[in-house]
Design a protein around this motif. Structure first.
Motif, PDB file in Angstrom:
ATOM      1  N   THR B   5       0.741  -1.131   0.031  1.00 56.14           N
ATOM      2  CA  THR B   5       0.019   0.009   0.169  1.00 56.14           C
ATOM      3  C   THR B   5       0.775   1.217  -0.040  1.00 56.14           C
ATOM      4  O   THR B   5       2.034   1.414   0.563  1.00 56.14           O
ATOM      5  CB  THR B   5      -0.713  -0.037   1.143  1.00 56.14           C
ATOM      6  OG1 THR B   5      -0.209  -0.129   2.463  1.00 56.14           O
ATOM      7  CG2 THR B   5      -1.941  -1.048   1.231  1.00 56.14           C
ATOM      8  N   GLN B   6       0.368   2.231  -0.597  1.00 56.91           N
ATOM      9  CA  GLN B   6       1.118   3.593  -0.597  1.00 56.91           C
ATOM     10  C   GLN B   6       0.169   4.679  -0.098  1.00 56.91           C
ATOM     11  O   GLN B   6      -1.139   4.592  -0.175  1.00 56.91           O
ATOM     12  CB  GLN B   6       1.462   3.810  -2.170  1.00 56.91           C
ATOM     13  CG  GLN B   6       2.633   2.962  -2.615  1.00 56.91           C
ATOM     14  CD  GLN B   6       3.040   3.449  -4.085  1.00 56.91           C
ATOM     15  OE1 GLN B   6       2.969   2.439  -4.883  1.00 56.91           O
ATOM     16  NE2 GLN B   6       3.118   4.608  -4.283  1.00 56.91           N
ATOM     17  N   SER B   7       0.620   5.630   0.683  1.00 61.38           N
ATOM     18  CA  SER B   7      -0.180   6.423   1.580  1.00 61.38           C
ATOM     19  C   SER B   7      -1.160   7.209   0.793  1.00 61.38           C
ATOM     20  O   SER B   7      -2.221   7.412   1.067  1.00 61.38           O
ATOM     21  CB  SER B   7       0.858   7.325   2.327  1.00 61.38           C
ATOM     22  OG  SER B   7       1.976   7.955   1.359  1.00 61.38           O
ATOM     23  N   VAL B  24       3.999   0.580   2.499  1.00 62.25           N
ATOM     24  CA  VAL B  24       4.097  -0.450   3.610  1.00 62.25           C
ATOM     25  C   VAL B  24       3.662  -1.970   2.860  1.00 62.25           C
ATOM     26  O   VAL B  24       2.597  -2.039   1.990  1.00 62.25           O
ATOM     27  CB  VAL B  24       2.860  -0.126   4.607  1.00 62.25           C
ATOM     28  CG1 VAL B  24       2.847  -1.253   5.830  1.00 62.25           C
ATOM     29  CG2 VAL B  24       3.192   1.221   5.205  1.00 62.25           C
ATOM     30  N   GLN B  25       4.384  -2.867   3.226  1.00 62.86           N
ATOM     31  CA  GLN B  25       3.986  -4.213   2.771  1.00 62.86           C
ATOM     32  C   GLN B  25       3.815  -5.040   4.083  1.00 62.86           C
ATOM     33  O   GLN B  25       4.536  -4.952   4.928  1.00 62.86           O
ATOM     34  CB  GLN B  25       5.222  -4.817   1.841  1.00 62.86           C
ATOM     35  CG  GLN B  25       6.501  -4.632   2.269  1.00 62.86           C
ATOM     36  CD  GLN B  25       7.250  -5.767   3.087  1.00 62.86           C
ATOM     37  OE1 GLN B  25       6.599  -6.852   3.100  1.00 62.86           O
ATOM     38  NE2 GLN B  25       8.404  -5.686   3.660  1.00 62.86           N
ATOM     39  N   ASP B  26       2.863  -6.116   3.559  1.00 66.79           N
ATOM     40  CA  ASP B  26       2.617  -6.949   4.863  1.00 66.79           C
ATOM     41  C   ASP B  26       2.949  -8.371   4.733  1.00 66.79           C
ATOM     42  O   ASP B  26       2.433  -9.163   5.301  1.00 66.79           O
ATOM     43  CB  ASP B  26       0.813  -6.874   5.121  1.00 66.79           C
ATOM     44  CG  ASP B  26       0.286  -7.653   3.755  1.00 66.79           C
ATOM     45  OD1 ASP B  26      -0.948  -7.663   3.773  1.00 66.79           O
ATOM     46  OD2 ASP B  26       0.834  -7.861   2.564  1.00 66.79           O
ATOM     47  N   MET B  27       4.109  -8.743   3.811  1.00 64.83           N
ATOM     48  CA  MET B  27       4.426  -9.973   3.615  1.00 64.83           C
ATOM     49  C   MET B  27       5.880 -10.133   4.177  1.00 64.83           C
ATOM     50  O   MET B  27       6.429 -11.272   3.782  1.00 64.83           O
ATOM     51  CB  MET B  27       4.453 -10.479   2.088  1.00 64.83           C
ATOM     52  CG  MET B  27       2.971 -10.660   1.717  1.00 64.83           C
ATOM     53  SD  MET B  27       2.313 -11.959   2.579  1.00 64.83           S
ATOM     54  CE  MET B  27       3.384 -13.430   1.989  1.00 64.83           C
ATOM     55  N   ASP B 102      10.207 -16.135  -7.095  1.00 72.11           N
ATOM     56  CA  ASP B 102       9.878 -14.982  -6.489  1.00 72.11           C
ATOM     57  C   ASP B 102       9.749 -14.007  -7.423  1.00 72.11           C
ATOM     58  O   ASP B 102      10.083 -14.000  -8.785  1.00 72.11           O
ATOM     59  CB  ASP B 102      11.175 -14.782  -5.486  1.00 72.11           C
ATOM     60  CG  ASP B 102      10.727 -13.558  -4.434  1.00 72.11           C
ATOM     61  OD1 ASP B 102      11.528 -12.589  -4.685  1.00 72.11           O
ATOM     62  OD2 ASP B 102       9.785 -13.378  -4.240  1.00 72.11           O
ATOM     63  N   THR B 103       9.098 -12.953  -7.113  1.00 70.54           N
ATOM     64  CA  THR B 103       8.755 -11.806  -8.110  1.00 70.54           C
ATOM     65  C   THR B 103       8.646 -10.685  -7.091  1.00 70.54           C
ATOM     66  O   THR B 103       8.854 -10.517  -5.960  1.00 70.54           O
ATOM     67  CB  THR B 103       7.268 -12.055  -8.823  1.00 70.54           C
ATOM     68  OG1 THR B 103       7.210 -10.981  -9.973  1.00 70.54           O
ATOM     69  CG2 THR B 103       6.082 -12.157  -7.734  1.00 70.54           C
ATOM     70  N   GLN B 104       8.343  -9.417  -7.953  1.00 63.36           N
ATOM     71  CA  GLN B 104       8.233  -8.158  -7.190  1.00 63.36           C
ATOM     72  C   GLN B 104       6.774  -7.915  -7.284  1.00 63.36           C
ATOM     73  O   GLN B 104       6.205  -7.718  -8.368  1.00 63.36           O
ATOM     74  CB  GLN B 104       9.230  -7.259  -8.167  1.00 63.36           C
ATOM     75  CG  GLN B 104       9.336  -5.952  -7.229  1.00 63.36           C
ATOM     76  CD  GLN B 104      10.475  -5.105  -8.184  1.00 63.36           C
ATOM     77  OE1 GLN B 104      10.246  -4.668  -9.096  1.00 63.36           O
ATOM     78  NE2 GLN B 104      11.590  -4.696  -7.474  1.00 63.36           N
ATOM     79  N   TYR B 105       6.352  -7.285  -6.244  1.00 65.68           N
ATOM     80  CA  TYR B 105       4.790  -6.788  -6.085  1.00 65.68           C
ATOM     81  C   TYR B 105       4.775  -5.409  -5.935  1.00 65.68           C
ATOM     82  O   TYR B 105       5.387  -4.820  -5.093  1.00 65.68           O
ATOM     83  CB  TYR B 105       4.000  -7.698  -4.947  1.00 65.68           C
ATOM     84  CG  TYR B 105       4.175  -8.962  -4.966  1.00 65.68           C
ATOM     85  CD1 TYR B 105       5.191  -9.937  -4.472  1.00 65.68           C
ATOM     86  CD2 TYR B 105       2.996  -9.624  -5.630  1.00 65.68           C
ATOM     87  CE1 TYR B 105       5.291 -11.152  -4.636  1.00 65.68           C
ATOM     88  CE2 TYR B 105       3.128 -11.180  -5.823  1.00 65.68           C
ATOM     89  CZ  TYR B 105       4.097 -11.844  -5.181  1.00 65.68           C
ATOM     90  OH  TYR B 105       4.050 -13.298  -5.230  1.00 65.68           O
ATOM     91  N   PHE B 106       3.845  -4.685  -6.643  1.00 60.80           N
ATOM     92  CA  PHE B 106       4.071  -3.360  -6.884  1.00 60.80           C
ATOM     93  C   PHE B 106       2.565  -2.709  -5.943  1.00 60.80           C
ATOM     94  O   PHE B 106       1.667  -3.266  -5.772  1.00 60.80           O
ATOM     95  CB  PHE B 106       3.591  -2.931  -8.226  1.00 60.80           C
ATOM     96  CG  PHE B 106       4.875  -2.984  -8.988  1.00 60.80           C
ATOM     97  CD1 PHE B 106       5.242  -4.258  -9.717  1.00 60.80           C
ATOM     98  CD2 PHE B 106       5.797  -1.825  -9.040  1.00 60.80           C
ATOM     99  CE1 PHE B 106       6.689  -4.128 -10.309  1.00 60.80           C
ATOM    100  CE2 PHE B 106       6.935  -1.844  -9.512  1.00 60.80           C
ATOM    101  CZ  PHE B 106       7.312  -2.941 -10.520  1.00 60.80           C
ATOM    102  N   GLY B 107       2.807  -1.523  -5.524  1.00 64.33           N
ATOM    103  CA  GLY B 107       1.553  -1.029  -4.860  1.00 64.33           C
ATOM    104  C   GLY B 107       0.854  -0.037  -5.925  1.00 64.33           C
ATOM    105  O   GLY B 107       1.237  -0.224  -7.097  1.00 64.33           O
ATOM    106  N   PRO B 108      -0.128   0.518  -5.641  1.00 64.35           N
ATOM    107  CA  PRO B 108      -1.021   1.148  -6.560  1.00 64.35           C
ATOM    108  C   PRO B 108      -0.511   2.409  -7.377  1.00 64.35           C
ATOM    109  O   PRO B 108      -1.065   2.781  -8.165  1.00 64.35           O
ATOM    110  CB  PRO B 108      -2.347   1.522  -5.841  1.00 64.35           C
ATOM    111  CG  PRO B 108      -1.918   1.746  -4.479  1.00 64.35           C
ATOM    112  CD  PRO B 108      -0.808   0.625  -4.165  1.00 64.35           C
ATOM    113  N   GLY B 109       0.628   2.823  -6.825  1.00 67.65           N
ATOM    114  CA  GLY B 109       1.062   4.228  -7.391  1.00 67.65           C
ATOM    115  C   GLY B 109       0.721   5.349  -6.751  1.00 67.65           C
ATOM    116  O   GLY B 109      -0.417   5.480  -6.081  1.00 67.65           O
ATOM    117  N   THR B 110       1.538   6.393  -6.503  1.00 63.65           N
ATOM    118  CA  THR B 110       1.055   7.643  -6.275  1.00 63.65           C
ATOM    119  C   THR B 110       1.529   8.807  -7.191  1.00 63.65           C
ATOM    120  O   THR B 110       2.721   9.007  -7.776  1.00 63.65           O
ATOM    121  CB  THR B 110       1.970   8.216  -4.887  1.00 63.65           C
ATOM    122  OG1 THR B 110       1.684   7.317  -3.982  1.00 63.65           O
ATOM    123  CG2 THR B 110       1.697   9.614  -4.734  1.00 63.65           C
TER     124      THR B 110
END
Lengths: 113, 115
Positions: B5-7, B24-27, B102-110
């Motif tokens: 998540t991004q603020s 913030v990431q939750d993993m 494994d991979t890279q997970y993105f937030g929604p962006g700001t």
């Protein structure tokens, strides 16, 4: 410096066509190549290709990695309008214990009805 | 499912302001990344962090700094925002890019606009 080049930059096709998207790279200590699809939001993961997995397939999408010639292709068969997106190629390399991805500029695919 | 998540989704700031972008990431991922994305230039890495309090410069670190005080949180700081920092900022996390699968997970962006 690590480098990822995607081609073509953009592509317009009609529904039902097959498309091939290209990605060539130069990277220090190659570990993986990833394909992402990006619509009007953050990128979503499609495939990862590594030395031990140089071909991947999921439904109408497939990808191969040629580690000798340093390129990958992403194929989409029987394209649909929902395939319209930017397709990103990224290559993972590492120095020591750290790793990072270098992205290409992306290929904009437009699928017309 | 991994959640990053991004603020803020949209932010408008004035030239010279100090700007904080939070991710913030939750993993329990080790690696976190900040990118900016601009038309015609693709995704470019600004900074990344492979552990708490550790950071590495990416390809375009100038004008930015980062902070990683806790494993789940990675902040991007623009000390004095400038108009050329108007862009889409994407945060990402990964367990370890060295591992198969494994991979890279993105937030929604700001989407940041600097006036």
């Amino acid at each position: 410096e690590d480098k990822v080049v995607q081609s073509p930059l953009s592509l317009v096709v009609h529904e039902g066509d097959t498309v091939t998207l290209n990605c060539s790279y130069e990277v220090t200590n190659f570990r993986s190549l990833l394909w992402y699809k990006q619509e009007k939001k953050a990128p979503t993961f499609l495939f990862m290709l590594t030395s031990s997995g140089i071909e991947k397939k999921s439904g109408r999408l497939s990808s191969i990695l040629d580690k000798k010639e340093l390129f990958s292709i992403l194929n989409i068969t029987a394209t649909q309008t929902g395939d319209s997106a930017v397709y990103l190629c990224a290559v993972g390399g590492y120095t020591g214990a750290n790793s990072k991805l270098t992205f290409g500029k992306g290929i904009t695919l437009s699928v017309r009805p | 499912d991994v959640k990053v998540t991004q603020s803020s989704r949209y932010l408008v700031k004035r030239t010279g302001e100090k700007v904080f972008l939070e991710c913030v990431q939750d993993m329990d991922h080790e690696n976190m990344f900040w990118y900016r994305q601009d038309p015609g230039l693709g995704l470019r890495l600004i900074y990344f962090s492979y552990d708490v309090k550790m950071k590495e410069k990416g390809d375009i670190p100038e004008g930015y700094s980062v902070s990683r005080e806790k494993k789940e949180r990675f902040s991007l700081i623009l000390e004095s925002a400038s108009t050329n920092q108007t862009s889409m900022y994407l945060c990402a996390s990964s367990l370890d890019l060295l591992l198969e699968g494994d991979t890279q997970y993105f937030g929604p962006g700001t989407r940041l606009t600097v006036l």
